[in-house]
Write a protein that holds these residues in place. Structure first.
Motif, PDB file in Angstrom:
ATOM      1  N   ASP A 150       0.765  -1.291  -0.075  1.00  0.00           N
ATOM      2  CA  ASP A 150      -0.019  -0.073   0.096  1.00  0.00           C
ATOM      3  C   ASP A 150       0.744   1.056  -0.068  1.00  0.00           C
ATOM      4  OD1 ASP A 150      -2.234  -1.599  -0.047  1.00  0.00           O
ATOM      5  OD2 ASP A 150      -2.332  -1.604   2.144  1.00  0.00           O
ATOM      6  N   LYS A 177      -3.761   0.175  -1.472  1.00  0.00           N
ATOM      7  CA  LYS A 177      -4.477   1.416  -0.867  1.00  0.00           C
ATOM      8  C   LYS A 177      -3.878   2.818  -1.288  1.00  0.00           C
ATOM      9  CE  LYS A 177      -5.798   3.250   3.706  1.00  0.00           C
ATOM     10  NZ  LYS A 177      -5.570   3.001   5.088  1.00  0.00           N
ATOM     11  N   ILE A 196      -2.871   6.583  -0.900  1.00  0.00           N
ATOM     12  CA  ILE A 196      -3.194   7.772   0.077  1.00  0.00           C
ATOM     13  C   ILE A 196      -2.955   8.982  -0.623  1.00  0.00           C
ATOM     14  CG2 ILE A 196      -2.353   8.608   2.321  1.00  0.00           C
ATOM     15  CD1 ILE A 196      -1.641   5.751   3.138  1.00  0.00           C
ATOM     16  N   ASN A 212      -8.033   7.244   7.050  1.00  0.00           N
ATOM     17  CA  ASN A 212      -8.378   6.419   5.769  1.00  0.00           C
ATOM     18  C   ASN A 212      -7.254   6.541   4.772  1.00  0.00           C
ATOM     19  OD1 ASN A 212      -9.698   4.345   4.555  1.00  0.00           O
ATOM     20  ND2 ASN A 212     -11.478   5.446   4.147  1.00  0.00           N
ATOM     21  N   THR A 213      -7.865   7.300   3.562  1.00  0.00           N
ATOM     22  CA  THR A 213      -7.047   7.406   2.400  1.00  0.00           C
ATOM     23  C   THR A 213      -6.487   8.936   2.264  1.00  0.00           C
ATOM     24  OG1 THR A 213      -8.874   7.898   0.971  1.00  0.00           O
ATOM     25  CG2 THR A 213      -8.266   5.317   1.256  1.00  0.00           C
ATOM     26  N   LYS A 214      -6.648   9.382   3.464  1.00  0.00           N
ATOM     27  CA  LYS A 214      -6.424  10.972   3.297  1.00  0.00           C
ATOM     28  C   LYS A 214      -5.237  11.148   4.455  1.00  0.00           C
ATOM     29  CE  LYS A 214      -9.698  11.838   0.176  1.00  0.00           C
ATOM     30  NZ  LYS A 214      -9.164  11.876  -1.316  1.00  0.00           N
TER      31      LYS A 214
END
Length: 609
Positions: free
Chosen positions: A189, A254, A256, A287-289
């Motif tokens: 990720d 994932k 970011i 999460n993704t930020k």
């Protein structure tokens, strides 16, 4: 008596060697017994009871060709036929494939043939027949048939031949793993690497040395242009293969996203967060930020002590408590302290505001300028020596025939020993000065200075293999000297309440609310004391205003300003010395509303205002 087992008849006579044993003679009643899976009967004595048989459900008994369904009397002359029952439980072989199709199992249940035979019973008048079960398991599969079963169910990849041969040999039951697919490669990720870190021991702290407990904690702070966070892009793993021989895609990485908050910008490629201001970095991963911001103010809700360690921060610092004995606070921006400061060193790149009392402490406002003014003459002396060294070293290099084999640092060391005997002494003076000032206020320039001096110390000079390496260092130091010149005109303000036995420095103005006692004030701008001055020295490049100075006991106090400036005092006691430029005069009696200025002849005159 005729007895049949499983449909066959046999005649048992009294004289037959295979005749079953007779029951004891004292029994007059008829007897029946089981031996070797056969039923035997003896007739009763005259007038006695006949033997009876009670059937069991597992064995079918025929008496004289008729099925026996309930208890019945029998005699020695009856033909008894024993037909054991049997049944077969069907087995199965099933193929089970895991949901991800990475594993295949054989679910094996063998066929079972269950048969029964009579249990031997001793002679008795009422014979209750009992049967015991016998099971035989059947497994007729071969290696080839199992492989064929797998292929018919589309299992063609990762078949474990050893496991299948073990099944053929040991004939186990249950769920058995017979094939495994190739798992997809590991997906990496996106990851975030903070470039700054809170360290317990500073980078230059040798563990073998004595540890300064005031320096154990380092609050992370950054300067403009620093890289705060770096993103390492993820990578999807290589595809796998299922047991059905189909490609299996790896999990997607994932992703970011770096988002900029206050004081931060993200590079065009989205991989780095860069500081656009000084301060305390914050990284929040949700999460993704990943949100990165800089707080320009370090807020400390309590005292500065051994628990917090010394404070060194690129930005503003606000302390709600006190600064305890022998602690240091330095910041590239402004410093505000709500309570007392005792035996400390406070250095700010900008303004200083201390609302509590100051005792036995050194306070510096506009520390960047103060540091620059401190190291400026040494820096210019070093630059001059380095430039002369560079010129002479190049001249020597030109005269040498094998230039490519000569290390430039060797030429430098030779010149220093013969032509620049004071060079190493200059380096020692610079190193000593660095220890007296807080180079952190200089940001990256502080690091450049330290590295430059380290390279010019002792045998480290030999690290300069070429003239261009030495010239690069000379250029960096020259650029820093230009930077110093561009900032020397900026000014700060030091605003304090009461100071006792302290030193107050400012690149701009100093404002004292209540008073200062035996305190030395040095200001590049003006000094305003809206209270009392008892002892000490006040030096200013601009005008000075004091509400009251000296005492009835003649406490020695000195006020000094630059030529062309003025001194105003509301109330002055005798024994106070005032100086403007090179002219000085001592007040010999108490005076009020005093304006001190030179006359046309340059002598100091006292005027009322």
């Amino acid at each position: 008596m005729k007895v049949t087992d499983s449909g066959s008849y046999s005649q048992i006579s009294q004289n037959d060697d295979t005749s079953p044993p007779s029951p004891p003679p004292e029994f007059g009643d008829g007897m029946a017994w089981v031996s070797g899976g056969k039923i035997f009967v003896r007739n009763p004595a005259e007038g006695a009871k006949k033997a009876t048989l009670t059937p069991c459900k597992e064995i079918q008994i025929y008496i004289n060709g008729l099925p026996m369904t309930s208890r019945i009397e029998v005699c020695q002359e009856d033909v008894i036929e024993v037909k054991p029952l049997s049944h077969t439980t069907q087995g199965h072989i099933k193929i089970l494939i895991s949901p991800d199709k990475m594993s295949a199992f054989l679910d094996i249940k063998k066929a079972c043939i269950s048969s029964y035979q009579l249990v031997d019973c001793p002679p008795t008048n009422n014979l209750l027949l009992v049967a015991e079960e016998k099971k035989d398991f059947v497994f007729n599969e071969t290696y080839e048939t199992l492989i064929d079963i797998l292929k018919k169910n589309n299992v063609t990849y990762g078949i474990n031949s050893i496991a299948i041969r073990s099944i053929i040999k040991n004939q186990p039951e249950g769920m058995l793993l017979v094939a495994k697919g190739l798992q997809p490669g590991v997906t990496l990720d996106d990851s975030i690497e903070p470039i700054y870190e809170k360290r317990k021991i500073t980078d230059n702290q040798d563990l073998a040395e004595t540890i300064d407990f005031k320096e154990l904690y380092n609050i992370p702070s950054v300067t403009t242009g620093d890289v705060l966070v770096r993103k390492m892009p993820g990578k999807e793993g290589s595809p796998g293969i299922t047991v059905t021989n189909t490609a299996c895609k790896a999990k997607a990485p994932k992703v970011i996203s770096l988002l900029s908050g206050l004081g931060v910008k993200i590079t065009d490629n989205g991989l780095e967060a860069i500081a656009t201001s000084n301060g305390l970095p914050h990284v929040k991963l949700a999460n993704t930020k990943c949100i990165i911001s800089i707080d320009p103010i370090l807020n400390l809700p309590s005292d500065v002590n051994l628990e917090t360690g010394n404070i060194r921060f690129n930005g503003h610092v606000s302390i709600k408590g006190s600064v305890e004995n022998e602690m240091n606070v330095s910041a590239s921006g402004n410093i505000t302290i709500a309570k007392i400061v005792t035996g400390c060193q406070i250095t700010a790149g900008g303004d200083v505001t201390i609302k509590g009392n100051i005792v036995n402490s050194d306070i510096t406002g506009g520390g960047f300028i103060v540091i620059c003014n401190t190291i400026k003459p040494l820096l210019y002396e070093l630059l001059e020596a380095m430039e002369d060294l560079f010129i002479l070293a190049n001249l020597m290099l030109e005269k040498l025939e094998t230039k490519k084999l000569i290390i430039f640092g060797c030429i430098l060391m030779s010149l220093i020993e013969k032509r620049f005997p004071n060079f190493y002494n200059l380096i020692d003076r610079i190193t000593h000065t660095f220890k007296e000032v807080d180079l952190k206020l200089l940001g990256t320039y502080g690091e450049i200075l330290q590295k430059a001096v380290a390279k010019l110390t002792g045998i480290n000079i030999l690290q300069f293999h070429t003239a261009s390496e030495y010239q690069s260092l000379l250029t960096s130091l020259t650029n820093f000297s230009y930077y110093i010149e561009s900032l020397l005109t900026s000014h700060s303000v030091v605003n304090i309440n009461i100071a006792l036995n302290s030193v107050i420095k400012s690149s701009g103005n100093v404002i004292v609310s209540s008073g200062c006692f035996n305190t030395h004030i040095i200001a590049k701008g003006s000094v305003t004391v809206n209270g009392i001055v008892r002892g000490g020295i006040i030096q200013a490049q601009d005008n000075v205003f004091i509400k009251q100075i000296g005492s009835e006991r003649g406490t020695k106090s000195i006020v000094m300003v630059a030529e062309g400036k003025r001194i105003k005092i509301n109330q002055a006691f005798d024994g106070v010395t005032v100086q403007i430029g090179n002219c000085s005069r001592t007040i010999d009696r108490p005076m009020q509303n005093l304006l001190i200025a030179p006359d046309e002849d340059g002598f100091l005159q006292f005027f009322n205002f």
